[in-house]
Design a protein around this motif. Structure first.
Motif, PDB file in Angstrom:
ATOM      1  N   ALA A   1      63.515 -48.584  92.796  1.00 13.48           N
ATOM      2  CA  ALA A   1      62.579 -47.490  93.031  1.00 13.48           C
ATOM      3  C   ALA A   1      61.612 -47.829  94.157  1.00 13.48           C
ATOM      4  O   ALA A   1      61.297 -46.978  95.011  1.00 13.48           O
ATOM      5  CB  ALA A   1      61.810 -47.181  91.746  1.00 13.48           C
ATOM      6  N   ARG A   2      61.153 -49.058  94.203  1.00 12.01           N
ATOM      7  CA  ARG A   2      60.257 -49.457  95.290  1.00 12.01           C
ATOM      8  C   ARG A   2      60.986 -49.482  96.620  1.00 12.01           C
ATOM      9  O   ARG A   2      60.417 -49.123  97.663  1.00 12.01           O
ATOM     10  CB  ARG A   2      59.660 -50.825  94.975  1.00 12.01           C
ATOM     11  N   ALA A   3      62.261 -49.891  96.604  1.00  8.73           N
ATOM     12  CA  ALA A   3      63.041 -49.893  97.843  1.00  8.73           C
ATOM     13  C   ALA A   3      63.240 -48.481  98.367  1.00  8.73           C
ATOM     14  O   ALA A   3      63.367 -48.273  99.580  1.00  8.73           O
ATOM     15  CB  ALA A   3      64.392 -50.564  97.607  1.00  8.73           C
ATOM     16  N   LEU A   4      63.240 -47.500  97.451  1.00  6.53           N
ATOM     17  CA  LEU A   4      63.407 -46.103  97.855  1.00  6.53           C
ATOM     18  C   LEU A   4      62.080 -45.429  98.195  1.00  6.53           C
ATOM     19  O   LEU A   4      62.060 -44.228  98.470  1.00  6.53           O
ATOM     20  CB  LEU A   4      64.110 -45.329  96.745  1.00  6.53           C
ATOM     21  N   GLY A   5      60.966 -46.174  98.142  1.00  7.00           N
ATOM     22  CA  GLY A   5      59.709 -45.606  98.605  1.00  7.00           C
ATOM     23  C   GLY A   5      58.588 -45.568  97.590  1.00  7.00           C
ATOM     24  O   GLY A   5      57.457 -45.196  97.930  1.00  7.00           O
ATOM     25  N   ALA A   6      58.824 -45.943  96.321  1.00  8.63           N
ATOM     26  CA  ALA A   6      57.749 -45.927  95.324  1.00  8.63           C
ATOM     27  C   ALA A   6      56.760 -47.050  95.616  1.00  8.63           C
ATOM     28  O   ALA A   6      57.155 -48.167  95.967  1.00  8.63           O
ATOM     29  CB  ALA A   6      58.328 -46.089  93.933  1.00  8.63           C
ATOM     30  N   THR A   7      55.494 -46.772  95.480  1.00  8.61           N
ATOM     31  CA  THR A   7      54.446 -47.757  95.731  1.00  8.61           C
ATOM     32  C   THR A   7      54.218 -48.603  94.483  1.00  8.61           C
ATOM     33  O   THR A   7      54.580 -48.201  93.360  1.00  8.61           O
ATOM     34  CB  THR A   7      53.131 -47.061  96.109  1.00  8.61           C
ATOM     35  N   PRO A   8      53.614 -49.809  94.634  1.00 11.09           N
ATOM     36  CA  PRO A   8      53.286 -50.614  93.439  1.00 11.09           C
ATOM     37  C   PRO A   8      52.419 -49.860  92.438  1.00 11.09           C
ATOM     38  O   PRO A   8      52.580 -50.021  91.227  1.00 11.09           O
ATOM     39  CB  PRO A   8      52.552 -51.819  94.031  1.00 11.09           C
ATOM     40  N   ALA A   9      51.495 -49.022  92.937  1.00  3.59           N
ATOM     41  CA  ALA A   9      50.647 -48.249  92.023  1.00  3.59           C
ATOM     42  C   ALA A   9      51.482 -47.262  91.228  1.00  3.59           C
ATOM     43  O   ALA A   9      51.260 -47.068  90.030  1.00  3.59           O
ATOM     44  CB  ALA A   9      49.567 -47.522  92.812  1.00  3.59           C
ATOM     45  N   GLN A  10      52.468 -46.625  91.859  1.00  7.19           N
ATOM     46  CA  GLN A  10      53.324 -45.679  91.150  1.00  7.19           C
ATOM     47  C   GLN A  10      54.202 -46.388  90.120  1.00  7.19           C
ATOM     48  O   GLN A  10      54.432 -45.871  89.021  1.00  7.19           O
ATOM     49  CB  GLN A  10      54.188 -44.904  92.150  1.00  7.19           C
ATOM     50  N   VAL A  11      54.681 -47.585  90.466  1.00 12.15           N
ATOM     51  CA  VAL A  11      55.492 -48.361  89.529  1.00 12.15           C
ATOM     52  C   VAL A  11      54.647 -48.776  88.313  1.00 12.15           C
ATOM     53  O   VAL A  11      55.080 -48.671  87.157  1.00 12.15           O
ATOM     54  CB  VAL A  11      56.094 -49.591  90.229  1.00 12.15           C
ATOM     55  N   THR A  12      53.419 -49.225  88.581  1.00  8.46           N
ATOM     56  CA  THR A  12      52.522 -49.606  87.473  1.00  8.46           C
ATOM     57  C   THR A  12      52.214 -48.414  86.586  1.00  8.46           C
ATOM     58  O   THR A  12      52.244 -48.508  85.346  1.00  8.46           O
ATOM     59  CB  THR A  12      51.224 -50.202  88.043  1.00  8.46           C
ATOM     60  N   ALA A  13      51.908 -47.294  87.212  1.00 12.44           N
ATOM     61  CA  ALA A  13      51.636 -46.085  86.432  1.00 12.44           C
ATOM     62  C   ALA A  13      52.869 -45.652  85.649  1.00 12.44           C
ATOM     63  O   ALA A  13      52.764 -45.162  84.511  1.00 12.44           O
ATOM     64  CB  ALA A  13      51.176 -44.962  87.354  1.00 12.44           C
ATOM     65  N   GLY A  14      54.049 -45.823  86.236  1.00 14.43           N
ATOM     66  CA  GLY A  14      55.281 -45.463  85.542  1.00 14.43           C
ATOM     67  C   GLY A  14      55.499 -46.293  84.293  1.00 14.43           C
ATOM     68  O   GLY A  14      55.912 -45.769  83.243  1.00 14.43           O
ATOM     69  N   MET A  15      55.187 -47.599  84.363  1.00 16.57           N
ATOM     70  CA  MET A  15      55.307 -48.436  83.167  1.00 16.57           C
ATOM     71  C   MET A  15      54.302 -48.015  82.096  1.00 16.57           C
ATOM     72  O   MET A  15      54.614 -48.007  80.891  1.00 16.57           O
ATOM     73  CB  MET A  15      55.084 -49.906  83.550  1.00 16.57           C
ATOM     74  N   ALA A  16      53.095 -47.663  82.542  1.00 17.41           N
ATOM     75  CA  ALA A  16      52.102 -47.190  81.571  1.00 17.41           C
ATOM     76  C   ALA A  16      52.556 -45.887  80.922  1.00 17.41           C
ATOM     77  O   ALA A  16      52.393 -45.692  79.709  1.00 17.41           O
ATOM     78  CB  ALA A  16      50.752 -47.000  82.265  1.00 17.41           C
ATOM     79  N   VAL A  17      53.137 -45.010  81.709  1.00 19.56           N
ATOM     80  CA  VAL A  17      53.647 -43.747  81.169  1.00 19.56           C
ATOM     81  C   VAL A  17      54.767 -44.009  80.159  1.00 19.56           C
ATOM     82  O   VAL A  17      54.855 -43.347  79.117  1.00 19.56           O
ATOM     83  CB  VAL A  17      54.139 -42.836  82.311  1.00 19.56           C
ATOM     84  N   ALA A  18      55.625 -44.999  80.457  1.00 19.30           N
ATOM     85  CA  ALA A  18      56.723 -45.319  79.546  1.00 19.30           C
ATOM     86  C   ALA A  18      56.216 -45.733  78.174  1.00 19.30           C
ATOM     87  O   ALA A  18      56.842 -45.444  77.146  1.00 19.30           O
ATOM     88  CB  ALA A  18      57.582 -46.427  80.151  1.00 19.30           C
ATOM     89  N   GLN A  19      55.064 -46.412  78.101  1.00 19.82           N
ATOM     90  CA  GLN A  19      54.492 -46.808  76.823  1.00 19.82           C
ATOM     91  C   GLN A  19      53.681 -45.674  76.189  1.00 19.82           C
ATOM     92  O   GLN A  19      53.639 -45.538  74.958  1.00 19.82           O
ATOM     93  CB  GLN A  19      53.593 -48.032  77.008  1.00 19.82           C
ATOM     94  N   LEU A  20      53.035 -44.866  77.035  1.00 23.16           N
ATOM     95  CA  LEU A  20      52.169 -43.810  76.506  1.00 23.16           C
ATOM     96  C   LEU A  20      52.965 -42.634  75.943  1.00 23.16           C
ATOM     97  O   LEU A  20      52.517 -41.985  74.991  1.00 23.16           O
ATOM     98  CB  LEU A  20      51.220 -43.308  77.600  1.00 23.16           C
ATOM     99  N   LEU A  21      54.122 -42.343  76.518  1.00 23.28           N
ATOM    100  CA  LEU A  21      54.897 -41.191  76.048  1.00 23.28           C
ATOM    101  C   LEU A  21      55.257 -41.300  74.564  1.00 23.28           C
ATOM    102  O   LEU A  21      55.044 -40.350  73.798  1.00 23.28           O
ATOM    103  CB  LEU A  21      56.156 -41.023  76.909  1.00 23.28           C
TER     104      LEU A  21
END
Length: 592
Positions: A503-523
């Motif tokens: 995902a980062r290689a395709l353009g996702a930023t570290p902040a978006q990746v971090t937020a995505g992991m948080a979303v994975a736990q929050l959902l």
């Protein structure tokens, strides 16, 4: 056979050494459950018959007789009872005054009994702190002293006479605060809440002043069954109170606390199972390549299952021993049935049934949580195990259309949960149990019921004891839930490091990746919180008696938001650390 057993042992020891952190977390999770069970069984032993234990230690009477008359008439009415048929021992009559006590700025009702320092045949109150009565001093029943907030050395005022508190003591001849039965008039059958105080018998007349004194006579019968027929029974102008009635009044102090710890042990066991399943799932997912290698060199499903289950059973046995020791050491501080009763402490080693129950629970938790993922790993195809592939998300047209319009962080979080749906369900269970316990604690805090004693009100010892038990359970639950959250997040980060790198290689930023992991736990945590709040309230309502008060909505909302924020924070830290790793290194890494 010996060669296979040796191989299993070597592989088990090697794996435990390589994954020391996970092994320690597993040990803590199962230990929490076994220690709670040990405490629960110790509580049953200490609190099953608190009054009976106190009665044996203080030579408690079978029956307490109190005449409706006062003064010399009361003494004359009690005189024949000491030599009545069937009576084998007696003590008293002891003078009693129903007076007002002032301490810490509060004036409350107190039953004041005159005693001396000579040993009595019946009713020898056990001094729990300080000394016994002496002129100028007062001894207070401990539960009453705690409610008043007085300590040894403080001064209390009884009916206008200052006395120094010289000690605290427990008795089986009268119910503990607030059931000491204060009467507006010495001969009145109507009783009110009060606490018990002892003073020197030479002073009680001066303390009572113009108020008439009543008297109490303690009796013991040759036939124990004869005493049970007296239960606040009045006959010939004399009121008889059996030890059974006093025991029933005293048992109310610990009844709800026992229920709270019992329910709490169930919650802790469920959370421990979820915790172990979470850790085991992460370990098995991390060991899939190892499973493939073992199969490639000829190991069958039985050998694979034996290698993995052996680890968890050894951890379970170690946790059983650790939990037994922890529960045993904590028992003296946590199994006191109440200040006004004598309970068994943890001085004796755990009973055999406690050892067997704790060991069986630890092994059952380890085996039940590990069985499904271990069997799944053992039956996995060799090529798939070597590839270590996660569950591929099912592609649907509407899902693809919807994913194009999602924020990047939300899309990453949903995809992570779709790859490991079982982990998401464990996060929901963990959050539901923790939130339910917190909501039940808020319900307990909201009660804050007080006991009215004349001009002032004091804390209700039953609610105080129950709240202490609930607080103990919630603290252990929160610690275990914290471990669950850390393990779940770290396992998710390690498992998703390659997809996140893509995902980062395709353009996702570290902040978006971090937020995505948080979303994975929050959902999955959001429905857990939404279900946990009403579940905790319902749980409290199920085990509570009397009028119920509800906490403010702001408390429940703050609990829900605080739980979600804690999960997001615990997720963000390891996710941020993983997001800082160079993409090339993540793509080159090989699964362990």
């Amino acid at each position: 056979m010996a060669g296979r057993l040796l191989l299993v042992c070597r592989l088990m020891v090697r794996d435990l050494r390589r994954r020391r952190t996970e092994t320690a977390l597993l040990l803590i999770a199962v230990t929490a459950a076994t220690a709670t069970l040990t405490l629960g069984l110790a509580l049953d032993n200490a609190l099953a018959k608190p009054y009976e234990r106190t009665r044996a230690a203080t030579a408690g009477p079978d029956v307490v007789a109190m005449p409706g008359a006062t003064g010399p008439e009361a003494l004359a009415a009690l005189a024949p009872l000491a030599t009545a048929p069937g009576v084998t021992a007696y003590s008293g009559p002891y003078p009693i005054g129903y007076l007002m006590l002032t301490a810490q700025g509060k004036t409350v009702q107190a039953v004041v009994q005159g005693r001396d320092d000579s040993p009595a045949a019946l009713d020898r109150p056990a001094v729990t702190a300080g000394t016994w009565v002496r002129p100028g001093g007062a001894v207070i029943e401990p539960t009453f002293a705690n409610a008043l907030g007085v300590r040894i050395g403080d001064t209390v005022d009884i009916n206008g006479h200052p006395l120094r508190v010289v000690g605290t003591a427990v008795t089986a001849a009268r119910a503990v605060y607030p059931g000491a039965d204060w009467r507006a008039d010495a001969g009145s059958p109507l009783t009110e809440n009060a606490g018990l105080v002892w003073v020197d018998s030479s002073q009680i007349g001066a303390l009572a002043g113009a108020r008439p004194l009543s008297y109490a006579l303690n009796l013991r019968y040759a036939d124990p069954r004869a005493s049970t027929s007296f239960d606040h029974m009045s006959m010939d102008g004399i009121e008889y109170t059996s030890w059974v009635g006093i025991a029933e009044a005293d048992s109310r102090l610990v009844r709800q606390a026992r229920v709270a710890l019992l329910v709490g042990s169930w919650l802790l066991t469920a959370l421990a199972v979820a915790s172990v399943a979470n850790i085991v799932a992460g370990r098995v997912a991390d060991q899939r390549r190892r499973v493939g290698l073992l199969k490639a060199v000829g190991a069958g499903p039985a050998m694979i299952a034996a290698v993995h289950l052996a680890e968890y059973l050894v951890i379970g046995l170690a946790a059983a021993g650790t939990g037994l020791v922890a529960g045993w050491l904590a028992a003296p501080a946590l199994t006191n049935p109440g200040a006004g009763l004598l309970g068994a402490t943890g001085a004796q080693p755990p009973a055999l049934r406690t050892v067997l129950a704790a060991t069986a629970l630890a092994l059952a938790i380890a085996a039940a949580a590990a069985l499904a993922p271990v069997l799944r790993a053992a039956t996995t195809d060799t090529v798939q195990a070597l590839a270590d592939a996660a569950t591929p998300p099912r592609r649907r047209g509407w899902r693809v259309w919807l994913s194009r319009r999602m924020p990047t962080a939300l899309l990453i979080g949903i995809r992570i949960n779709a790859r490991r749906p079982r982990r998401a369900r464990l996060v929901m269970v963990n959050t539901l149990i923790t939130t339910a316990a917190l909501a039940a604690l808020l319900m307990g805090l909201a009660q804050n019921r007080q006991v009215k004693l004349g001009e002032s009100a004091l804390a209700n010892p039953r609610d105080t004891r129950t709240l202490q038990a609930m607080l103990l359970v919630v603290v252990v639950l929160c610690v275990l839930a914290l471990i669950n959250a850390v393990v779940s997040t770290w396992a998710a980060v390690l498992d998703a490091r390659h997809p996140l790198a893509v995902a980062r290689a395709l353009g996702a930023t570290p902040a978006q990746v971090t937020a995505g992991m948080a979303v994975a736990q929050l959902l999955p945590a959001i429905p857990g919180v939404a279900l946990g709040i009403p579940a905790g309230i319902g749980l409290f309502l199920t085990v509570s008696l009397g009028e119920i008060r509800y906490p403010p909505g702001s408390w429940l909302l703050a609990t829900a938001l605080g739980t979600l924020l804690a999960i997001a924070a615990l997720t963000a830290l390891p996710a941020l650390a993983a997001a800082r790793r160079p993409v090339a290194d993540s793509l080159r890494s090989v699964p362990a």
